[in-house]
Each structure stands twice: as structure tokens, then as C-alpha cells.
Design a protein around this motif. Structure first.
Motif: not given
Length: 133
Positions: A68-70, A77-80, A113-115
Motif C-alpha cells: 500500500a505504501i508503494i 496518491l493521498d491516504d484516502r 499515519v500509524e504506519f
């Protein structure tokens, strides 16, 4: 203010991509995965930074987190939007190691954010070096 509960990805155990079963991802061809891919090495590096605890809720599969980070950074992209794209795209879900397509969001976008907090900049850079070298 009422908040909705966070949606979390399944807590499946990490399975080496060398053993990944491709059922549920129908394709007009069959190809074996490259046994020299970097997923095992990168996931093991992640697990040294975020070890699996014997108590509490099992962590997300490292392949889902790192993939997902990759995706987030490669697609800018933004988080959402990253979470939305993953829930809509079977190719991205395959990349993350899912055994079949699901249109549900894999986890709440706030988990990015937690990651970042758990890994820290130095560890993210170490994982980044493994991915791009």
C-alpha cells in the motif's frame, strides 16, 4: 461527534510470494512468479522494525502494508485515495497478495499515519533502499 469504526484489513499471516496461490485471479495465461523477487526480504526487514507480538490483535500482513505504501508513492496518491484505489483495482489487490478480489476497503486510511509513526523515517528509508536497488 460520532466516528465510524476503522476498517482493518484481514489479519492473514504472511505467506511467501513464492508459495502464493493464484486461484481467484483468472488470467488468459499462467506464469510462475519469479523466485528471486524481493518481497520476502522486504517483508522480513519490515518485521524486524515492527515485530509480531504474542498478545493483542494480530498486525496487518506486511505485504499489505508495504504494498500500500508503494502504491501510494508510485501513483502519487493521498491516504484516502490509495485505500479507494486498492478497493477498486484487482491488479493492486493481487500485488498486495490477496487471494481474490474484494470491493471492500482493505483498512482505514488513517492507518497510514500509524504506519509512518511505527516505522519512522530511518526505517522507511531502509525499506525504500531495498525496494529501489
Amino acid at each position: 461527534m460520532r466516528t465510524s469504526p476503522k476498517k482493518r484489513a484481514s489479519t492473514q499471516e504472511y505467506v511467501s510470494s513464492k508459495q502464493l496461490v493464484l486461484e481467484g485471479f483468472e488470467a488468459p495465461f499462467h506464469k510462475e512468479l519469479n523466485p528471486k523477487n524481493r518481497w520476502d526480504e522486504i517483508c522480513n526487514l519490515y518485521l524486524t522494525f515492527v515485530p509480531i507480538q504474542k498478545t493483542g490483535r494480530p498486525p496487518l500482513n506486511p505485504r499489505v502494508v508495504l504494498g500500500a505504501i508503494i502504491i501510494k508513492h508510485l501513483c502519487n496518491l493521498d491516504d484516502r485515495e490509495t485505500v479507494a484505489q486498492i478497493s477498486e483495482n484487482s491488479y493492486m489487490q493481487y500485488f498486495l497478495g490477496y487471494s481474490s478480489f474484494s470491493d471492500e476497503i482493505p483498512f482505514d486510511a488513517s492507518l497510514f499515519v500509524e504506519f509512518r509513526k511505527r516505522l519512522g523515517l530511518e526505517n522507511l528509508n531502509a525499506i525504500n533502499a531495498k525496494i529501489w536497488n
